[in-house]
Design a protein around this motif. Structure first.
Motif, PDB file in Angstrom:
ATOM      1  N   LEU A  10      25.572 -25.112  25.264  1.00  0.00           N
ATOM      2  CA  LEU A  10      25.415 -24.216  26.413  1.00  0.00           C
ATOM      3  C   LEU A  10      26.606 -23.266  26.529  1.00  0.00           C
ATOM      4  CD1 LEU A  10      23.939 -26.716  29.006  1.00  0.00           C
ATOM      5  CD2 LEU A  10      22.818 -24.641  28.146  1.00  0.00           C
ATOM      6  N   LYS A  11      27.793 -23.807  26.386  1.00  0.00           N
ATOM      7  CA  LYS A  11      28.992 -22.969  26.492  1.00  0.00           C
ATOM      8  C   LYS A  11      29.016 -21.921  25.389  1.00  0.00           C
ATOM      9  CE  LYS A  11      33.999 -23.133  26.923  1.00  0.00           C
ATOM     10  NZ  LYS A  11      35.169 -24.011  27.050  1.00  0.00           N
ATOM     11  N   GLU A  12      28.679 -22.328  24.184  1.00  0.00           N
ATOM     12  CA  GLU A  12      28.655 -21.400  23.051  1.00  0.00           C
ATOM     13  C   GLU A  12      27.660 -20.264  23.322  1.00  0.00           C
ATOM     14  OE1 GLU A  12      30.077 -20.170  19.347  1.00  0.00           O
ATOM     15  OE2 GLU A  12      30.726 -21.905  20.493  1.00  0.00           O
ATOM     16  N   ALA A  13      26.495 -20.611  23.825  1.00  0.00           N
ATOM     17  CA  ALA A  13      25.486 -19.585  24.124  1.00  0.00           C
ATOM     18  C   ALA A  13      25.987 -18.639  25.213  1.00  0.00           C
ATOM     19  CB  ALA A  13      24.181 -20.251  24.546  1.00  0.00           C
ATOM     20  N   ARG A  14      26.665 -19.192  26.217  1.00  0.00           N
ATOM     21  CA  ARG A  14      27.202 -18.361  27.303  1.00  0.00           C
ATOM     22  C   ARG A  14      28.274 -17.408  26.771  1.00  0.00           C
ATOM     23  NH1 ARG A  14      31.647 -18.728  30.294  1.00  0.00           N
ATOM     24  NH2 ARG A  14      32.133 -20.891  29.733  1.00  0.00           N
ATOM     25  N   LEU A  15      29.157 -17.909  25.919  1.00  0.00           N
ATOM     26  CA  LEU A  15      30.227 -17.077  25.380  1.00  0.00           C
ATOM     27  C   LEU A  15      29.695 -15.986  24.461  1.00  0.00           C
ATOM     28  CD1 LEU A  15      32.961 -19.773  24.721  1.00  0.00           C
ATOM     29  CD2 LEU A  15      32.845 -18.118  26.592  1.00  0.00           C
ATOM     30  N   VAL A  16      28.672 -16.309  23.698  1.00  0.00           N
ATOM     31  CA  VAL A  16      28.062 -15.304  22.826  1.00  0.00           C
ATOM     32  C   VAL A  16      27.517 -14.148  23.659  1.00  0.00           C
ATOM     33  CG1 VAL A  16      26.074 -14.863  21.338  1.00  0.00           C
ATOM     34  CG2 VAL A  16      27.555 -16.798  20.876  1.00  0.00           C
ATOM     35  N   LYS A  17      26.960 -14.468  24.804  1.00  0.00           N
ATOM     36  CA  LYS A  17      26.406 -13.427  25.677  1.00  0.00           C
ATOM     37  C   LYS A  17      27.484 -12.793  26.546  1.00  0.00           C
ATOM     38  CE  LYS A  17      22.180 -13.452  26.864  1.00  0.00           C
ATOM     39  NZ  LYS A  17      21.604 -12.537  25.924  1.00  0.00           N
ATOM     40  N   ILE A  55      18.229 -18.090  31.370  1.00  0.00           N
ATOM     41  CA  ILE A  55      19.346 -17.162  31.605  1.00  0.00           C
ATOM     42  C   ILE A  55      20.061 -16.822  30.299  1.00  0.00           C
ATOM     43  CG2 ILE A  55      21.680 -17.014  32.630  1.00  0.00           C
ATOM     44  CD1 ILE A  55      19.507 -16.542  34.673  1.00  0.00           C
ATOM     45  N   LEU A  56      20.255 -17.827  29.460  1.00  0.00           N
ATOM     46  CA  LEU A  56      20.984 -17.620  28.207  1.00  0.00           C
ATOM     47  C   LEU A  56      20.099 -17.130  27.065  1.00  0.00           C
ATOM     48  CD1 LEU A  56      23.254 -20.785  28.443  1.00  0.00           C
ATOM     49  CD2 LEU A  56      23.913 -18.408  28.889  1.00  0.00           C
ATOM     50  N   GLU A  57      18.798 -17.048  27.353  1.00  0.00           N
ATOM     51  CA  GLU A  57      17.823 -16.542  26.385  1.00  0.00           C
ATOM     52  C   GLU A  57      17.843 -17.335  25.078  1.00  0.00           C
ATOM     53  OE1 GLU A  57      19.070 -12.421  26.264  1.00  0.00           O
ATOM     54  OE2 GLU A  57      17.623 -11.900  27.815  1.00  0.00           O
ATOM     55  N   ILE A  58      17.801 -18.652  25.235  1.00  0.00           N
ATOM     56  CA  ILE A  58      17.726 -19.536  24.072  1.00  0.00           C
ATOM     57  C   ILE A  58      16.622 -20.553  24.312  1.00  0.00           C
ATOM     58  CG2 ILE A  58      20.106 -19.311  23.280  1.00  0.00           C
ATOM     59  CD1 ILE A  58      20.782 -21.821  24.790  1.00  0.00           C
ATOM     60  N   SER A  65      17.594 -30.577  21.013  1.00  0.00           N
ATOM     61  CA  SER A  65      17.248 -31.007  19.665  1.00  0.00           C
ATOM     62  C   SER A  65      17.916 -32.338  19.341  1.00  0.00           C
ATOM     63  CB  SER A  65      17.712 -29.933  18.674  1.00  0.00           C
ATOM     64  OG  SER A  65      17.728 -30.439  17.379  1.00  0.00           O
ATOM     65  N   LYS A  66      17.211 -33.142  18.568  1.00  0.00           N
ATOM     66  CA  LYS A  66      17.793 -34.412  18.131  1.00  0.00           C
ATOM     67  C   LYS A  66      18.783 -34.196  17.005  1.00  0.00           C
ATOM     68  CE  LYS A  66      14.011 -37.144  19.695  1.00  0.00           C
ATOM     69  NZ  LYS A  66      13.120 -38.226  19.537  1.00  0.00           N
ATOM     70  N   ASP A  67      18.838 -32.979  16.509  1.00  0.00           N
ATOM     71  CA  ASP A  67      19.787 -32.647  15.455  1.00  0.00           C
ATOM     72  C   ASP A  67      21.174 -32.571  16.079  1.00  0.00           C
ATOM     73  OD1 ASP A  67      21.272 -31.648  13.381  1.00  0.00           O
ATOM     74  OD2 ASP A  67      20.418 -29.634  13.486  1.00  0.00           O
ATOM     75  N   ASP A  68      21.987 -33.565  15.824  1.00  0.00           N
ATOM     76  CA  ASP A  68      23.338 -33.588  16.370  1.00  0.00           C
ATOM     77  C   ASP A  68      24.336 -32.924  15.436  1.00  0.00           C
ATOM     78  OD1 ASP A  68      22.506 -34.759  18.654  1.00  0.00           O
ATOM     79  OD2 ASP A  68      23.224 -36.765  18.190  1.00  0.00           O
ATOM     80  N   SER A  69      23.874 -31.895  14.771  1.00  0.00           N
ATOM     81  CA  SER A  69      24.735 -31.127  13.892  1.00  0.00           C
ATOM     82  C   SER A  69      25.909 -30.583  14.693  1.00  0.00           C
ATOM     83  CB  SER A  69      23.904 -29.988  13.297  1.00  0.00           C
ATOM     84  OG  SER A  69      24.637 -28.834  13.172  1.00  0.00           O
ATOM     85  N   PRO A  70      27.084 -30.490  14.086  1.00  0.00           N
ATOM     86  CA  PRO A  70      28.231 -29.962  14.806  1.00  0.00           C
ATOM     87  C   PRO A  70      28.143 -28.464  15.061  1.00  0.00           C
ATOM     88  CG  PRO A  70      28.813 -30.344  12.519  1.00  0.00           C
ATOM     89  CD  PRO A  70      27.418 -30.874  12.723  1.00  0.00           C
ATOM     90  N   TYR A  71      27.166 -27.817  14.428  1.00  0.00           N
ATOM     91  CA  TYR A  71      27.055 -26.380  14.607  1.00  0.00           C
ATOM     92  C   TYR A  71      26.385 -26.064  15.925  1.00  0.00           C
ATOM     93  CZ  TYR A  71      28.145 -26.499   9.719  1.00  0.00           C
ATOM     94  OH  TYR A  71      28.753 -26.750   8.528  1.00  0.00           O
ATOM     95  N   PRO A  72      26.930 -25.107  16.667  1.00  0.00           N
ATOM     96  CA  PRO A  72      26.348 -24.728  17.944  1.00  0.00           C
ATOM     97  C   PRO A  72      25.026 -23.992  17.776  1.00  0.00           C
ATOM     98  CG  PRO A  72      28.254 -23.380  17.435  1.00  0.00           C
ATOM     99  CD  PRO A  72      28.120 -24.402  16.341  1.00  0.00           C
ATOM    100  N   VAL A  73      24.411 -23.673  18.902  1.00  0.00           N
ATOM    101  CA  VAL A  73      23.107 -23.011  18.914  1.00  0.00           C
ATOM    102  C   VAL A  73      23.120 -21.743  18.064  1.00  0.00           C
ATOM    103  CG1 VAL A  73      21.435 -21.863  20.382  1.00  0.00           C
ATOM    104  CG2 VAL A  73      22.553 -23.938  21.180  1.00  0.00           C
ATOM    105  N   TYR A  74      24.144 -20.950  18.218  1.00  0.00           N
ATOM    106  CA  TYR A  74      24.262 -19.722  17.446  1.00  0.00           C
ATOM    107  C   TYR A  74      25.223 -19.977  16.298  1.00  0.00           C
ATOM    108  CZ  TYR A  74      22.167 -17.317  21.402  1.00  0.00           C
ATOM    109  OH  TYR A  74      21.329 -16.921  22.391  1.00  0.00           O
TER     110      TYR A  74
END
Length: 140
Positions: A10-17, A55-58, A65-74
């Motif tokens: 969520l934070k990553e998506a907010r910062l990207v926007k 709001i974050l358009e994601i 997701s059950k994918d607990d990959s360390p990579y953020p949404v974006y």
């Protein structure tokens, strides 16, 4: 899904926007609650999650997701942030604000190095712009 990872996404998506917590929380939740969610200290309700997703358009599915990959949404968020800093630095340099332009170029360079996707062009351009700026300052 682990709540820390959800908060990170969520934070990553907010910062990207380029939104503040206050802008995202609006009248739906408090800024403090959003901060707790982003820091993995609280789990949002489904309605809050739907609101944040909108709001974050994601897609909500990318958040839970059950994918607990360390990579953020974006995956390219560092690339996006680097590009934004580069553009902001160029604008500030054009306006003569060399101090802030230098800071933006340095941030662009740092984020370009962190980017998952190749961002070597941004890194190189940041370095060239910093050198260009130094040359301009030496002439003055």
């Amino acid at each position: 899904m682990d709540r820390k990872l959800l908060g990170q996404r969520l934070k990553e998506a907010r910062l990207v926007k380029q939104l503040t917590q206050a802008e995202v929380s609006g009248d739906f939740i408090t800024r403090n609650m959003l901060s707790q969610i982003e820091n993995g200290l609280a789990i949002p309700s489904m309605s809050t999650l739907a609101y944040l997703s909108d709001i974050l358009e994601i897609p909500m599915s990318s958040l839970v997701s059950k994918d607990d990959s360390p990579y953020p949404v974006y995956e390219n968020s560092d690339f996006v942030i680097a590009k934004n800093h580069l553009n902001q630095g160029k604008d500030k340099m054009d306006k003569g604000d060399m101090d802030q332009a230098g800071k933006d170029f340095e941030k662009a360079r740092e984020h370009a190095l962190l980017a998952i996707h190749a961002a070597s062009s941004i890194h190189a351009e940041s370095i060239l712009l910093i050198e260009n700026m130094v040359q301009k300052l030496k002439k003055n």
